[in-house]
Design an enzyme around this catalytic site. Structure first.
Site, PDB file in Angstrom:
ATOM      1  N   LYS A  87       0.818  -1.207   0.000  1.00 36.84           N
ATOM      2  CA  LYS A  87       0.000   0.000   0.000  1.00 36.84           C
ATOM      3  C   LYS A  87       0.865   1.275   0.000  1.00 36.84           C
ATOM      4  O   LYS A  87       2.077   1.227   0.209  1.00 36.84           O
ATOM      5  CB  LYS A  87      -0.944  -0.016   1.201  1.00 36.84           C
ATOM      6  CG  LYS A  87      -1.984  -1.145   1.111  1.00 36.84           C
ATOM      7  CD  LYS A  87      -2.841  -1.051  -0.138  1.00 36.84           C
ATOM      8  CE  LYS A  87      -3.942  -2.092  -0.191  1.00 36.84           C
ATOM      9  NZ  LYS A  87      -3.499  -3.440  -0.506  1.00 36.84           N
TER      10      LYS A  87
HETATM   11  C1  LIG Z   1      -9.733  -2.434  -1.709  1.00 40.22           C
HETATM   12  C2  LIG Z   1      -9.123  -3.223  -0.590  1.00 40.22           C
HETATM   13  N1  LIG Z   1      -9.824  -3.403   0.538  1.00 40.22           N
HETATM   14  C3  LIG Z   1      -9.314  -4.092   1.582  1.00 40.22           C
HETATM   15  C4  LIG Z   1      -8.047  -4.632   1.524  1.00 40.22           C
HETATM   16  C5  LIG Z   1      -7.533  -5.436   2.685  1.00 40.22           C
HETATM   17  O1  LIG Z   1      -6.371  -4.962   3.240  1.00 40.22           O
HETATM   18  P1  LIG Z   1      -5.363  -5.941   4.008  1.00 40.22           P
HETATM   19  O2  LIG Z   1      -4.531  -6.638   2.986  1.00 40.22           O
HETATM   20  O3  LIG Z   1      -4.551  -5.013   4.846  1.00 40.22           O
HETATM   21  O4  LIG Z   1      -6.184  -6.872   4.825  1.00 40.22           O
HETATM   22  C6  LIG Z   1      -7.284  -4.462   0.374  1.00 40.22           C
HETATM   23  C7  LIG Z   1      -5.921  -5.049   0.276  1.00 40.22           C
HETATM   24  O5  LIG Z   1      -5.377  -5.226  -0.779  1.00 40.22           O
HETATM   25  C8  LIG Z   1      -7.831  -3.745  -0.715  1.00 40.22           C
HETATM   26  O6  LIG Z   1      -7.150  -3.570  -1.846  1.00 40.22           O
END
Ligand SMILES: Cc1ncc(COP(=O)(O)O)c(C=O)c1O
Length: 405
Positions: free
Chosen positions: A186
């Site tokens: 990210k």
């Molecule tokens: C649009 C979106 N929502 C939620 C998430 C979830 O994040 P995490 O990987 O930190 O659980 C991601 C992760 O890629 C995402 O791209």
């Protein structure tokens, strides 16, 4: 989405502060931690940077969405309207609180089509969840209007759009609650981590307890805390928060670099008149993590992908339409309700509907869309080479198709 590309001494220093005390937990151990509170510090920095009233850190973006939904009171049998183009985590979070994800069409913003949202509202609808995909935003005025008209909650999944904004407000701070992911890919990273942001003290306090077994964090020590409701363990560790603290201080440099590289690549692609771009409701608020663009037809788009693959140069150009993680056509496990432990009849019935649902409007967009990920480490020369290679591949497939026609 590359905060990790700016990794260095600053992250090591913050992590070392924690390693020197040995207190890896964000709560308690007040004496031995020698006043090192990285999670608290990062939460304060998030409130300051993104101009929100409250921030609750968690172990992931998925946990952030789950927690936000629970704190908003979304639960068994409620419907959450969300786009059919997102990352699987968005619907996983909805399912994990016992609610039903209701997928609807996107438009050229690459997220919720407001008309599709209106058409999907039922008496069970409780929440609308736009996903600000690939660095840019949903049409928030339209969605806020719909939520107001139908008295619905608005939860922003801004996990991919850290630092983006809409009409002067930071993405993730506009709805009743919003989330970021700080996973490894990210815009800024903690390694793993996430945050819920909100301007409501009530929602924040619920998030605070939910992420830590329901502890109210008001006792003189953990054993003296009360548990006003049932929670879980979605805590972030001090080590992860320490990384995030160094990263958030680099955010403006990351965003400026992304923008510069993105615009340079776009200027090169502009040579191809068949290329058009994603609709950005507030162009000044793009976080520029991706350059998302369209070709006129699915055939041309597939030909471009094949051409780049044949040159071993496709990496970083995402054709989400055939990607297993991001678009509904590939979510067979969801559509067939394949779980390890069964599901409620309401969820099963809700998910089974997808087998017959038509997403032709979204197909017509996603089948022509490529998102090019923007790297922070590219030099101007590298962008030039990369862009020219894309342009050459585009011109080749366009010319070939023209000859075929
Ligand atoms: C649009 C979106 N929502 C939620 C998430 C979830 O994040 P995490 O990987 O930190 O659980 C991601 C992760 O890629 C995402 O791209």
């Amino acid at each position: 989405m590359p905060g990790f590309e700016f990794w260095g001494a600053e992250e090591r220093k913050e992590v070392n502060d924690v390693l020197e005390t040995g207190i890896l937990m964000r709560y308690g151990f007040d004496g031995p931690r020698k006043n090192i509170w990285k999670a608290n510090e990062l939460e304060a920095a998030i409130c300051d940077t993104f101009k929100c009233g409250h921030a609750q850190l968690l172990s992931s973006g998925t946990a952030a969405l789950t927690t936000a939904l629970a704190a908003l009171g979304v639960g068994a049998g409620d419907e959450v309207i969300m786009p059919c183009f997102t990352f699987v985590a968005s619907f996983e979070a909805v399912l994990s609180v016992g609610a039903i994800p209701v997928m609807v069409d996107i438009d050229e913003t690459l997220t919720l089509n407001p008309e599709a949202v209106r058409a999907a509202i039922t008496p069970q609808t409780k929440c609308v969840m736009p996903v600000h995909m690939c660095g840019s935003m949903a049409d928030m005025d339209e969605l806020l209007g719909i939520c107001k008209q139908y008295n619905l909650l608005l939860l922003e999944d801004a996990c991919q759009s850290i630092g983006g904004s809409y009409k002067g407000k930071m993405l993730g701070t506009i709805g009743h609650a919003g989330t970021f992911s700080f996973d490894f890919v990210k815009t800024i990273t903690c390694g793993e981590g996430g945050v819920v942001m909100t301007n409501s003290l009530d929602i924040y306090e619920k998030c605070d307890g939910y992420t830590d077994h329901g502890h109210d964090h008001k006792g003189v020590d953990r054993g003296a805390d009360l548990h006003p409701f049932i929670g879980y363990n979605f805590r972030i560790s001090e080590l992860h928060a320490a990384v995030g603290l160094a990263q958030i201080r680099k955010l403006s440099k990351i965003l400026a670099t992304q923008k510069k590289n993105n615009l340079q690549l776009r200027a090169i692609l502009n040579q191809v008149e068949e290329v058009t771009y994603r609709k950005v409701p507030d162009p000044a608020g793009d976080n520029f993590a991706f350059l998302s663009w369209f070709l006129p037809t699915e055939e041309l788009t597939k030909a471009f992908v094949a051409e780049m693959k044949s040159q071993n140069a496709l990496a970083g150009n995402f054709y989400w339409y055939i990607n297993n993680w991001h678009y509904i056509t590939k979510w067979d496990h969801l559509k067939n309700v394949v779980t390890l432990n069964g599901q409620t009849p309401a969820i099963t019935a809700g998910l089974k509907k997808y087998a017959n649902q038509n997403f032709a409007d979204s197909d017509a967009i996603m089948s022509r869309c490529i998102s090019t990920a923007i790297s922070l480490s590219w030099t101007e020369e590298q962008i030039q080479v990369k862009g020219e290679q894309m342009v050459a591949a585009l011109k080749k497939v366009i010319a070939e198709q023209w000859v075929e026609v």
